[in-house]
Design an enzyme around this catalytic site. Structure first.
Site, mmCIF file in Angstrom:
data_model
loop_
_atom_site.group_PDB
_atom_site.id
_atom_site.type_symbol
_atom_site.label_atom_id
_atom_site.label_comp_id
_atom_site.label_asym_id
_atom_site.label_seq_id
_atom_site.Cartn_x
_atom_site.Cartn_y
_atom_site.Cartn_z
ATOM 1 N N GLY A 1 7.583 3.987 3.595
ATOM 2 C CA GLY A 1 8.260 5.362 4.150
ATOM 3 C C GLY A 1 9.441 5.040 4.867
ATOM 4 O O GLY A 1 10.050 4.113 5.000
ATOM 5 N N LEU B 1 0.783 -1.364 0.075
ATOM 6 C CA LEU B 1 0.059 0.070 0.008
ATOM 7 C C LEU B 1 0.896 1.319 -0.026
ATOM 8 O O LEU B 1 0.498 2.362 -0.480
ATOM 9 C CB LEU B 1 -1.004 -0.067 1.252
ATOM 10 C CG LEU B 1 -1.974 -1.154 1.358
ATOM 11 C CD1 LEU B 1 -2.743 -1.071 2.506
ATOM 12 C CD2 LEU B 1 -3.070 -0.854 0.167
ATOM 13 N N GLY B 2 2.049 1.106 0.510
ATOM 14 C CA GLY B 2 3.051 2.516 0.539
ATOM 15 C C GLY B 2 4.067 2.041 1.573
ATOM 16 O O GLY B 2 4.308 0.936 2.088
ATOM 17 N N SER C 1 7.151 -0.337 5.633
ATOM 18 C CA SER C 1 6.389 -0.655 4.499
ATOM 19 C C SER C 1 4.904 -1.003 4.942
ATOM 20 O O SER C 1 4.801 -2.031 5.953
ATOM 21 C CB SER C 1 6.858 -1.640 3.450
ATOM 22 O OG SER C 1 8.150 -1.507 3.243
ATOM 23 N N VAL C 2 3.824 -0.650 4.499
ATOM 24 C CA VAL C 2 2.511 -1.175 4.763
ATOM 25 C C VAL C 2 2.035 -2.024 3.686
ATOM 26 O O VAL C 2 1.976 -1.881 2.538
ATOM 27 C CB VAL C 2 1.676 0.070 4.889
ATOM 28 C CG1 VAL C 2 0.289 -0.234 5.456
ATOM 29 C CG2 VAL C 2 2.284 0.990 6.037
ATOM 30 N N ASP D 1 3.605 11.828 14.764
ATOM 31 C CA ASP D 1 3.828 11.811 13.091
ATOM 32 C C ASP D 1 2.747 12.405 12.212
ATOM 33 O O ASP D 1 2.119 11.573 11.597
ATOM 34 C CB ASP D 1 4.333 10.510 12.895
ATOM 35 C CG ASP D 1 5.097 10.321 11.331
ATOM 36 O OD1 ASP D 1 5.459 11.459 10.991
ATOM 37 O OD2 ASP D 1 5.173 9.370 10.945
#
Length: 670
Positions: free
Chosen positions: A354, A351-352, A358-359, A470
């Protein structure tokens, strides 16, 4: 200039004429042929064209040297052609063989990108090189379900892909009406005749097969309508391709003839080279006796390999589990369940990603619940027991604008956090980089109020103080109703109301970090408010707090908004994509509140309790005065706002950097 143009015209015309003349050729053996060979293809001393030999996992190609002009210069349509050749596929073992061969029309003879085995030396996992037009007639001796093969003994028409557009079982017909069907084994080791004919009149492509001692049958093995005009270029190379995988197989061409706009010349069987000696029947019988022994050995190897696989699988799913985690049983997920849920954490489920992990999207195998699984490294993390205790505590949070943290898993160097899955993803993809779907101002304002409510709950409405650390658009997720929900608690910290937070490492995202963190390294509710201020501005302005690619004066968003405010044109900082579709009072309030929350001096930032009241119109927005603001910043020695005026002077000395709740104070709006 006229003479120069005429010269080039004649050169092109002569080249096309030469190609057309070369398009009528016959090879009764290849001893004197000047074919273009690559891979493991070679011409044997007795004149056989051998595309593959006993090497494994390899490919071979052979093409007639000059390209052939395949189009009518007037109509632009593909020309008719006819070709005849004799081939033989000789496997090393009777029941274990390679992948066959193909007659090929190719725009380029550079097939370096192609793979062996089932890809026939023509294609790869991405089908083929998109710049190379390929039409191939395959004589396939393996069944590959991923390509939709009908069996392991068929003829197919491939167009720039290993998946045939039409195919038929390899056979020939002894009667003119197609009634006398005879099966033809492509891997018999015996020579087989093949005829391929294309008619430009009706676009019909016919493929006919027969043993070498049988005349050409009237009924073709495969007949298909193919519009070659749309599939080939003006000039194409003609030739053959073959490949092998894990079983040794030799692929031979004994003779070949080709002609454009006519019938290819018949081959002279008396001049064809002979195939190498094939195994005798006695050797085949010996093989039949030895095969059961080999199979028994293979079975034993399978058992051994299976055992090793099970042991490795058990090791693969081994988790880090300590006695103190027993009390967190309901919040502890098994690594195996998460591995299966995310299909092995494949890129397709990503999904993404950073700086903090990671997700992946997943569906839990036992409950079919959709989740988002975040991988976080914990190799160097100290106080893991305390950290897990915080994670489990955060899992007890309950607010409609929070993404629920369902639990965790630990394995080797990984910490896996399991969240509710939000179907519409993160807010940032609806704000930045020319989104396909743009959020209206009404939706944005509702998201802002929802996140503010969630942050107030974390700071003041729960049994402990939760500092998120965050807050940014990429961590605001949208549910199926486009409601904003604050997620990603991987960096969150908890402490009791009225106590002092512990000093920790400075973590977060550039553009959202409060300036005092570089000095005190203590995350507080006020540092969250600072990040929330950046979030307000990016939602209202449609850009990130820091954009390196922006013009030099527009790199920092808060500076851009501040300049507009000082010039009395703060609304010019809004997202231009909104046009005039927004409520002026709400937009102005959000922009000014973003500046107020982003104040570099933590003493002048409001609490989230006051922010929620302002957004709900239950409290006025504090007025801002440029002169006083400039004096304050000058004393701090930092750039930022110029002034902010508040009616209660006690607020100036109050330390909002401390975690204690800021009391509500009356603020002037002048």
């Amino acid at each position: 200039m006229f003479l120069k143009n005429m010269f080039f015209y004649l050169i092109i015309k002569l080249s096309a004429t030469a190609s057309a003349q070369d398009a009528d050729f016959t090879y009764n053996g290849f001893a004197a042929a000047k074919l273009r060979l690559d891979g493991i293809a070679e011409i044997t001393p007795n004149g056989l064209l051998r595309l593959t030999d006993t090497r494994l996992q390899d490919k071979g190609h052979a093409f007639h040297p000059p390209p052939v002009s395949f189009r009518n210069s007037t109509s632009g349509k593909a020309l008719s052609f006819s070709t005849s050749f004799i081939f033989a596929i000789v496997p090393r073992y009777p029941d274990l063989f390679g992948h066959g061969l193909a007659f090929v029309l190719a725009h380029s003879v550079d097939l370096s990108y192609a793979l062996p085995s089932q890809y026939m030396g023509l294609f790869n996992a991405n089908n083929s090189n998109s710049s190379n037009q390929i039409v191939a007639i395959e004589f396939d001796t393996n069944m590959n379900p991923e390509f939709g093969d009908i069996d392991n003994n068929h003829v197919g028409i491939d167009v720039s892909s290993p998946r045939s557009v039409n195919s038929s079982h390899a056979a020939y017909f002894t009667n003119d009406n197609g009634a006398g069907f005879k099966n033809l084994s492509l891997v018999s080791g015996k020579p087989i005749q093949a005829w391929i004919e294309y008619s430009h009149m009706d676009g019909l492509l016919n493929v006919t097969l027969a043993p070498i001692d049988i005349p050409k049958p009237v009924v073709p093995c495969l007949s298909s309508n193919v519009n070659l005009s749309s599939l080939i270029s003006d000039y194409m190379y003609v030739g053959f391709s073959s490949s092998v995988g894990t079983f040794k197989t030799s692929h031979y061409i004994l003779g070949w003839s080709f002609k454009l706009n006519g019938r290819a010349q018949a081959l002279d069987f008396s001049r064809l080279p002979s195939l190498p000696h094939t195994p005798s029947k006695s050797s085949i019988e010996s093989w039949k006796i030895g095969l059961p022994i080999i199979l028994a050995i293979l079975l034993l190897l399978i058992i051994i390999i299976g055992t090793i696989f099970l042991v490795k699988r058990k090791i693969k799913f081994r988790e880090v589990f300590e006695d103190w985690e027993l009390e967190y049983g309901p919040q502890r997920f098994s690594y195996k369940d998460l591995f299966l849920a995310t299909k092995g954490f494949t890129d397709q489920q990503l999904l993404g990603a950073g700086g903090f992990g990671s997700v992946y999207k997943g569906v839990l195998p036992k409950t079919d619940i959709q989740v988002a699984v975040k991988q976080v490294s914990h190799e160097s993390r100290q106080g893991m027991r305390e950290f897990i205790a915080e994670i489990v505590s955060i899992g007890r949070l309950s607010h409609r604008n929070l993404v629920r943290l369902l639990g965790y898993c630990r394995r080797k160097g990984e910490l896996l956090l399991v969240y509710e899955f939000m179907p519409n993803g993160s807010l940032d993809k609806f704000l930045f980089n020319q989104p396909q779907f743009m959020l209206s101002w009404e939706q944005r304002f509702q998201i802002i109020k929802g996140v503010a409510s969630a942050l107030y709950y974390l700071h003041e409405g729960w049994e402990q103080v939760v500092v998120h650390r965050d807050i940014k658009a990429s961590n605001i997720l949208l549910d199926d109703q486009m409601n904003g929900r604050l997620g990603d608690f991987g960096l969150a910290r908890l402490y009791d109301h009225g106590t002092d937070p512990q000093t920790t490492h400075v973590v977060g995202t550039l553009g959202y970090l409060a300036p005092e963190l570089t000095k005190i390294s203590k995350p507080t509710t006020s540092t969250d408010v600072f990040a929330f201020g950046g979030f307000l501005l990016e939602v209202a302005c449609g850009r990130r707090p820091i954009e390196i690619r922006a013009s030099e004066e527009d790199v920092v968003l808060v500076d851009k908004v501040l300049e507009c405010w000082k010039a009395g044109t703060i609304l010019e900082a809004r997202d231009p994509n909104l046009g005039n579709e927004y409520i002026l009072e709400e937009m102005e309030m959000v922009l000014k509140l973003g500046l107020l929350c982003s104040h570099p001096n933590c003493s002048f930032r409001p609490t989230m309790w006051l922010v929620v009241r302002i957004l709900e119109r239950d409290a006025p927005l504090p007025g801002m005065s440029e002169d006083f603001w400039s004096a304050e910043i000058s004393a701090m020695g930092e750039g930022g706002f110029d002034n902010i005026g508040m009616s209660d002077s006690s607020l100036l000395t109050m330390s909002a950097c401390s975690p204690s709740t800021m009391e509500s104070l009356p603020l002037t709006s002048g």
